[in-house]
Enzyme design. Structure first.
Site, PDB file in Angstrom:
ATOM      1  N   PRO A 252       0.792  -1.228   0.000  1.00 42.38           N
ATOM      2  CA  PRO A 252       0.000   0.000   0.000  1.00 42.38           C
ATOM      3  C   PRO A 252       0.828   1.284   0.000  1.00 42.38           C
ATOM      4  O   PRO A 252       1.828   1.380   0.726  1.00 42.38           O
ATOM      5  CB  PRO A 252      -0.805  -0.088   1.301  1.00 42.38           C
ATOM      6  CG  PRO A 252      -0.903  -1.540   1.594  1.00 42.38           C
ATOM      7  CD  PRO A 252       0.361  -2.153   1.061  1.00 42.38           C
ATOM      8  N   ASN A 253       0.364   2.222  -0.812  1.00 38.63           N
ATOM      9  CA  ASN A 253       0.898   3.592  -0.901  1.00 38.63           C
ATOM     10  C   ASN A 253       2.243   3.699  -1.629  1.00 38.63           C
ATOM     11  O   ASN A 253       2.738   4.812  -1.826  1.00 38.63           O
ATOM     12  CB  ASN A 253       1.022   4.234   0.502  1.00 38.63           C
ATOM     13  CG  ASN A 253      -0.320   4.335   1.184  1.00 38.63           C
ATOM     14  OD1 ASN A 253      -1.272   4.876   0.606  1.00 38.63           O
ATOM     15  ND2 ASN A 253      -0.454   3.787   2.377  1.00 38.63           N
TER      16      ASN A 253
ATOM     17  N   ARG B 221       5.142  11.157  -2.085  1.00 39.58           N
ATOM     18  CA  ARG B 221       4.775  10.789  -0.714  1.00 39.58           C
ATOM     19  C   ARG B 221       5.973  10.948   0.231  1.00 39.58           C
ATOM     20  O   ARG B 221       6.978  10.259   0.058  1.00 39.58           O
ATOM     21  CB  ARG B 221       4.333   9.320  -0.744  1.00 39.58           C
ATOM     22  CG  ARG B 221       4.099   8.710   0.583  1.00 39.58           C
ATOM     23  CD  ARG B 221       4.009   7.202   0.478  1.00 39.58           C
ATOM     24  NE  ARG B 221       3.795   6.655   1.786  1.00 39.58           N
ATOM     25  CZ  ARG B 221       4.129   5.427   2.156  1.00 39.58           C
ATOM     26  NH1 ARG B 221       4.684   4.599   1.279  1.00 39.58           N
ATOM     27  NH2 ARG B 221       3.901   5.027   3.369  1.00 39.58           N
TER      28      ARG B 221
ATOM     29  N   TYR C 200      11.087   8.867   1.880  1.00 40.86           N
ATOM     30  CA  TYR C 200      11.119   7.824   0.846  1.00 40.86           C
ATOM     31  C   TYR C 200      11.844   8.233  -0.441  1.00 40.86           C
ATOM     32  O   TYR C 200      11.960   7.426  -1.361  1.00 40.86           O
ATOM     33  CB  TYR C 200       9.685   7.386   0.525  1.00 40.86           C
ATOM     34  CG  TYR C 200       8.969   6.817   1.737  1.00 40.86           C
ATOM     35  CD1 TYR C 200       9.443   5.661   2.358  1.00 40.86           C
ATOM     36  CD2 TYR C 200       7.840   7.430   2.276  1.00 40.86           C
ATOM     37  CE1 TYR C 200       8.816   5.138   3.482  1.00 40.86           C
ATOM     38  CE2 TYR C 200       7.192   6.918   3.396  1.00 40.86           C
ATOM     39  CZ  TYR C 200       7.699   5.776   3.994  1.00 40.86           C
ATOM     40  OH  TYR C 200       7.082   5.262   5.104  1.00 40.86           O
TER      41      TYR C 200
ATOM     42  N   ASN D 200       8.384  -5.548  -0.736  1.00 38.03           N
ATOM     43  CA  ASN D 200       8.203  -4.389   0.144  1.00 38.03           C
ATOM     44  C   ASN D 200       6.711  -4.359   0.465  1.00 38.03           C
ATOM     45  O   ASN D 200       5.910  -3.831  -0.314  1.00 38.03           O
ATOM     46  CB  ASN D 200       8.651  -3.084  -0.517  1.00 38.03           C
ATOM     47  CG  ASN D 200       8.561  -1.911   0.468  1.00 38.03           C
ATOM     48  OD1 ASN D 200       8.022  -2.051   1.575  1.00 38.03           O
ATOM     49  ND2 ASN D 200       9.088  -0.769   0.074  1.00 38.03           N
TER      50      ASN D 200
ATOM     51  N   ALA E  76       3.225  -0.890   4.881  1.00 37.73           N
ATOM     52  CA  ALA E  76       2.694  -0.935   6.255  1.00 37.73           C
ATOM     53  C   ALA E  76       2.234  -2.345   6.653  1.00 37.73           C
ATOM     54  O   ALA E  76       2.183  -2.661   7.851  1.00 37.73           O
ATOM     55  CB  ALA E  76       1.548   0.057   6.393  1.00 37.73           C
TER      56      ALA E  76
ATOM     57  N   GLU F  80      13.122  -9.237   2.085  1.00 38.42           N
ATOM     58  CA  GLU F  80      12.270  -8.118   2.503  1.00 38.42           C
ATOM     59  C   GLU F  80      13.043  -6.824   2.290  1.00 38.42           C
ATOM     60  O   GLU F  80      14.186  -6.722   2.740  1.00 38.42           O
ATOM     61  CB  GLU F  80      11.919  -8.312   3.985  1.00 38.42           C
ATOM     62  CG  GLU F  80      11.136  -7.157   4.572  1.00 38.42           C
ATOM     63  CD  GLU F  80      10.780  -7.364   6.050  1.00 38.42           C
ATOM     64  OE1 GLU F  80      10.686  -8.533   6.518  1.00 38.42           O
ATOM     65  OE2 GLU F  80      10.604  -6.344   6.735  1.00 38.42           O
TER      66      GLU F  80
ATOM     67  N   HIS G  54      12.976  -2.388   2.298  1.00 35.90           N
ATOM     68  CA  HIS G  54      12.328  -1.128   2.669  1.00 35.90           C
ATOM     69  C   HIS G  54      13.222   0.021   2.240  1.00 35.90           C
ATOM     70  O   HIS G  54      14.448  -0.057   2.371  1.00 35.90           O
ATOM     71  CB  HIS G  54      12.105  -1.035   4.184  1.00 35.90           C
ATOM     72  CG  HIS G  54      11.245  -2.132   4.700  1.00 35.90           C
ATOM     73  ND1 HIS G  54       9.878  -2.124   4.565  1.00 35.90           N
ATOM     74  CD2 HIS G  54      11.558  -3.292   5.316  1.00 35.90           C
ATOM     75  CE1 HIS G  54       9.390  -3.241   5.089  1.00 35.90           C
ATOM     76  NE2 HIS G  54      10.382  -3.972   5.548  1.00 35.90           N
TER      77      HIS G  54
ATOM     78  N   ARG H 284      12.786   3.986  13.145  1.00 35.40           N
ATOM     79  CA  ARG H 284      11.573   4.808  13.067  1.00 35.40           C
ATOM     80  C   ARG H 284      10.670   4.583  14.290  1.00 35.40           C
ATOM     81  O   ARG H 284      11.146   4.111  15.313  1.00 35.40           O
ATOM     82  CB  ARG H 284      10.870   4.527  11.731  1.00 35.40           C
ATOM     83  CG  ARG H 284      11.740   4.923  10.525  1.00 35.40           C
ATOM     84  CD  ARG H 284      11.003   4.804   9.222  1.00 35.40           C
ATOM     85  NE  ARG H 284       9.846   5.693   9.184  1.00 35.40           N
ATOM     86  CZ  ARG H 284       8.907   5.640   8.231  1.00 35.40           C
ATOM     87  NH1 ARG H 284       9.042   4.760   7.242  1.00 35.40           N
ATOM     88  NH2 ARG H 284       7.879   6.462   8.264  1.00 35.40           N
TER      89      ARG H 284
HETATM   90  C1  DQA Z   1       8.219   1.118   3.974  1.00 34.82           C
HETATM   91  C2  DQA Z   1       8.209   1.331   5.499  1.00 34.82           C
HETATM   92  C3  DQA Z   1       6.820   1.111   6.065  1.00 34.82           C
HETATM   93  O1  DQA Z   1       6.821   1.329   7.471  1.00 34.82           O
HETATM   94  C4  DQA Z   1       5.834   2.064   5.442  1.00 34.82           C
HETATM   95  O2  DQA Z   1       4.527   1.788   5.894  1.00 34.82           O
HETATM   96  C5  DQA Z   1       5.876   2.072   3.956  1.00 34.82           C
HETATM   97  C6  DQA Z   1       7.175   1.958   3.281  1.00 34.82           C
HETATM   98  C7  DQA Z   1       9.589   1.463   3.356  1.00 34.82           C
HETATM   99  O3  DQA Z   1       9.820   1.052   2.214  1.00 34.82           O
HETATM  100  O4  DQA Z   1      10.389   2.173   3.967  1.00 34.82           O
HETATM  101  O5  DQA Z   1       4.861   2.258   3.297  1.00 34.82           O
HETATM  102  O6  DQA Z   1       7.977  -0.260   3.716  1.00 34.82           O
END
Ligand code: DQA
Length: 148
Positions: free
Chosen positions: A9-10, A17, A22, A72, A75, A96, A98, A105
């Site tokens: 998501p997002n 964003r 990011y 990735n 959330a 995994e 990020h 964080r």
């Molecule tokens: C994320 C870190 C997550 O906590 C966050 O919700 C994201 C992006 C990252 O790539 O840093 O949407 O996965």
């Protein structure tokens, strides 16, 4: 070798964003960069993004046909048992990734419900995390092939 890259998501909003966290590259920019590296490595990538937990689960299930997965889960990383269950069900080797260093964080983001079943976790290198994830996964799979 064929790998999936699944984004939660997002992540479709990357570029605009919270760029201070990011970065300024869009998901398309990241895809182009990672696809270029994949080509050099002789690897084929299939990209997916969903803003829905079920969409991410579907893509993970789809990745059962591939050699590996770069994930990735955004959330969903921090609490989705359905994503964890999908990973356990397909049993595909995955890394995994990020963009941000989730361990530096807010407390809720410092835990991952899938890190313990991943080959490894790469976090904090911005868009480069995807490239590092790709390189590490390819190395892992090629070493495994060689020793198998
Ligand atoms: C994320 C870190 C997550 O906590 C966050 O919700 C994201 C992006 C990252 O790539 O840093 O949407 O996965």
């Amino acid at each position: 070798m064929r790998l999936f890259v699944v984004n939660g998501p997002n992540l479709n909003l990357l570029g605009t964003r919270e760029p201070q966290i990011y970065g300024s590259q869009s998901l398309d920019d990241i895809q182009r960069m990672v696809d270029d590296r994949a080509k050099e490595l002789g690897v084929e990538l299939e990209w997916r993004q969903s803003n829905h937990e079920g969409g991410v689960v579907d893509s993970i299930q789809e990745s059962a046909s591939a050699d590996g997965l770069i994930l990735n889960a955004a959330a969903l990383t921090h609490g989705s048992l359905s994503v964890r269950d999908a990973l356990l069900a397909v049993d595909v080797p995955f890394v995994e990734v990020h963009l941000s260093n989730i361990f530096a964080r807010e407390p809720e983001r410092r835990k991952s419900v899938m890190a313990d079943i991943a080959i490894g976790v790469i976090a904090g290198f911005g868009a480069k995390s995807y490239v590092l994830g790709l390189e590490s996964l390819v190395d892992y799979l090629r070493l495994r092939e060689g020793s198998g």
